[in-house]
Design an enzyme around this catalytic site. Structure first.
Site, PDB file in Angstrom:
ATOM      1  N   CYS A  46      21.067 100.092  43.698  1.00 28.72           N
ATOM      2  CA  CYS A  46      20.968  99.522  45.050  1.00 28.72           C
ATOM      3  C   CYS A  46      21.860 100.321  45.987  1.00 28.72           C
ATOM      4  O   CYS A  46      23.068 100.466  45.754  1.00 28.72           O
ATOM      5  CB  CYS A  46      21.397  98.047  45.031  1.00 28.72           C
ATOM      6  N   CYS A  87      24.849  98.420  47.341  1.00 29.94           N
ATOM      7  CA  CYS A  87      25.878  98.242  46.306  1.00 29.94           C
ATOM      8  C   CYS A  87      26.667  99.530  46.151  1.00 29.94           C
ATOM      9  O   CYS A  87      27.902  99.508  46.008  1.00 29.94           O
ATOM     10  CB  CYS A  87      25.238  97.871  44.970  1.00 29.94           C
ATOM     11  N   ASP A 111      25.165 101.534  61.023  1.00 32.88           N
ATOM     12  CA  ASP A 111      23.797 101.799  60.571  1.00 32.88           C
ATOM     13  C   ASP A 111      23.497 103.288  60.758  1.00 32.88           C
ATOM     14  O   ASP A 111      23.852 103.886  61.772  1.00 32.88           O
ATOM     15  CB  ASP A 111      22.805 100.943  61.366  1.00 32.88           C
ATOM     16  N   HIS A 113      25.822  91.640  44.863  1.00 32.56           N
ATOM     17  CA  HIS A 113      24.418  91.883  45.156  1.00 32.56           C
ATOM     18  C   HIS A 113      23.667  90.566  45.326  1.00 32.56           C
ATOM     19  O   HIS A 113      23.583  89.761  44.405  1.00 32.56           O
ATOM     20  CB  HIS A 113      23.744  92.710  44.062  1.00 32.56           C
ATOM     21  N   ASN A 143      17.013  90.274  58.573  1.00 36.76           N
ATOM     22  CA  ASN A 143      15.597  90.405  58.258  1.00 36.76           C
ATOM     23  C   ASN A 143      15.389  89.964  56.818  1.00 36.76           C
ATOM     24  O   ASN A 143      16.166  90.327  55.925  1.00 36.76           O
ATOM     25  CB  ASN A 143      15.141  91.856  58.440  1.00 36.76           C
ATOM     26  N   GLY A 169      10.427  92.966  58.215  1.00 37.85           N
ATOM     27  CA  GLY A 169      10.776  94.379  58.157  1.00 37.85           C
ATOM     28  C   GLY A 169      11.990  94.695  57.297  1.00 37.85           C
ATOM     29  O   GLY A 169      12.605  95.755  57.462  1.00 37.85           O
ATOM     30  N   HIS A 172      19.139  94.169  49.821  1.00 34.27           N
ATOM     31  CA  HIS A 172      20.523  93.694  49.633  1.00 34.27           C
ATOM     32  C   HIS A 172      20.877  93.026  50.955  1.00 34.27           C
ATOM     33  O   HIS A 172      20.829  93.681  52.011  1.00 34.27           O
ATOM     34  CB  HIS A 172      21.451  94.886  49.324  1.00 34.27           C
ATOM     35  N   HIS A 204      21.931  91.803  54.332  1.00 34.73           N
ATOM     36  CA  HIS A 204      22.757  92.476  55.345  1.00 34.73           C
ATOM     37  C   HIS A 204      22.542  91.827  56.696  1.00 34.73           C
ATOM     38  O   HIS A 204      21.445  91.364  57.012  1.00 34.73           O
ATOM     39  CB  HIS A 204      22.473  93.976  55.405  1.00 34.73           C
TER      40      HIS A 204
HETATM   41  P1  AMP Z   1      16.425  96.178  57.227  1.00 35.82           P
HETATM   42  O1  AMP Z   1      15.235  96.943  57.740  1.00 35.82           O
HETATM   43  O2  AMP Z   1      16.699  94.892  57.920  1.00 35.82           O
HETATM   44  O3  AMP Z   1      16.368  96.040  55.714  1.00 35.82           O
HETATM   45  O4  AMP Z   1      17.672  97.096  57.560  1.00 35.82           O
HETATM   46  C1  AMP Z   1      18.103  98.127  56.730  1.00 35.82           C
HETATM   47  C2  AMP Z   1      18.981  99.007  57.579  1.00 35.82           C
HETATM   48  O5  AMP Z   1      19.727  99.831  56.717  1.00 35.82           O
HETATM   49  C3  AMP Z   1      18.213  99.930  58.528  1.00 35.82           C
HETATM   50  O6  AMP Z   1      18.606  99.653  59.858  1.00 35.82           O
HETATM   51  C4  AMP Z   1      18.605 101.321  58.068  1.00 35.82           C
HETATM   52  O7  AMP Z   1      18.748 102.217  59.133  1.00 35.82           O
HETATM   53  C5  AMP Z   1      19.928 101.049  57.369  1.00 35.82           C
HETATM   54  N1  AMP Z   1      20.305 102.008  56.335  1.00 35.82           N
HETATM   55  C6  AMP Z   1      19.565 102.432  55.294  1.00 35.82           C
HETATM   56  N2  AMP Z   1      20.271 103.286  54.533  1.00 35.82           N
HETATM   57  C7  AMP Z   1      21.499 103.379  55.099  1.00 35.82           C
HETATM   58  C8  AMP Z   1      22.678 104.106  54.787  1.00 35.82           C
HETATM   59  N3  AMP Z   1      22.755 104.911  53.719  1.00 35.82           N
HETATM   60  N4  AMP Z   1      23.764 103.971  55.605  1.00 35.82           N
HETATM   61  C9  AMP Z   1      23.703 103.159  56.680  1.00 35.82           C
HETATM   62  N5  AMP Z   1      22.614 102.448  57.021  1.00 35.82           N
HETATM   63  C10 AMP Z   1      21.512 102.557  56.258  1.00 35.82           C
END
Ligand code: AMP
Length: 114
Positions: free
Chosen positions: A4, A7, A30, A46, A87, A93, A98, A100
């Site tokens: 993950c 994680c 982000d 997790h 989300n 989306g 995990h 957030h």
């Molecule tokens: P969601 O679409 O609500 O699942 O949001 C996932 C978020 O994680 C998105 O806004 C991505 O841009 C962000 N994301 C994915 N990988 C990383 C990463 N390695 N570092 C920082 N943000 C990330």
């Protein structure tokens, strides 16, 4: 859960721009910001989504919101406003399984969301 990505960020195995951390939560910028402030707050443990959150996670969710307010206040967005978004699932989306909390601020955010 070893694979993950969040994680791995929480364990420091992947580089991220961490803005806050404590024993329960990690907050980082982000990678694809949708607003001048776009911070993600994650639990260290997790939990794949809100649907998987047990009673043991209730305090953690409250703390995540308090930390969101703290981060926003530090950046002056307590005056202009900010948004906290979770989300959950395909239609919302969710792309990373995990839990957030998106913390967005620094521009007028549309409503209803797209
Ligand atoms: P969601 O679409 O609500 O699942 O949001 C996932 C978020 O994680 C998105 O806004 C991505 O841009 C962000 N994301 C994915 N990988 C990383 C990463 N390695 N570092 C920082 N943000 C990330």
């Amino acid at each position: 859960m070893e694979e993950c990505i969040f994680c791995r960020i929480a364990r420091g195995e992947i580089d991220s721009s961490i803005v806050y951390e404590d024993e329960n939560l990690v907050a980082f910028n982000d990678i694809n910001p949708q607003a001048p402030m776009h911070v993600l707050i994650i639990p260290r443990m997790h939990v794949s989504s809100l649907l998987e959150l047990g009673a043991d996670g209730e305090q953690l969710v409250g703390k995540a919101h308090r930390v969101a307010g703290q981060i926003a206040r530090e950046r002056g967005y307590d005056r202009s406003g900010f948004r906290v978004v979770v989300n959950c699932g395909e239609d919302a989306g969710q792309s990373v399984p995990h839990l957030h909390f998106h913390v967005l601020g620094g521009r007028a955010l549309g409503w209803p969301p797209g």
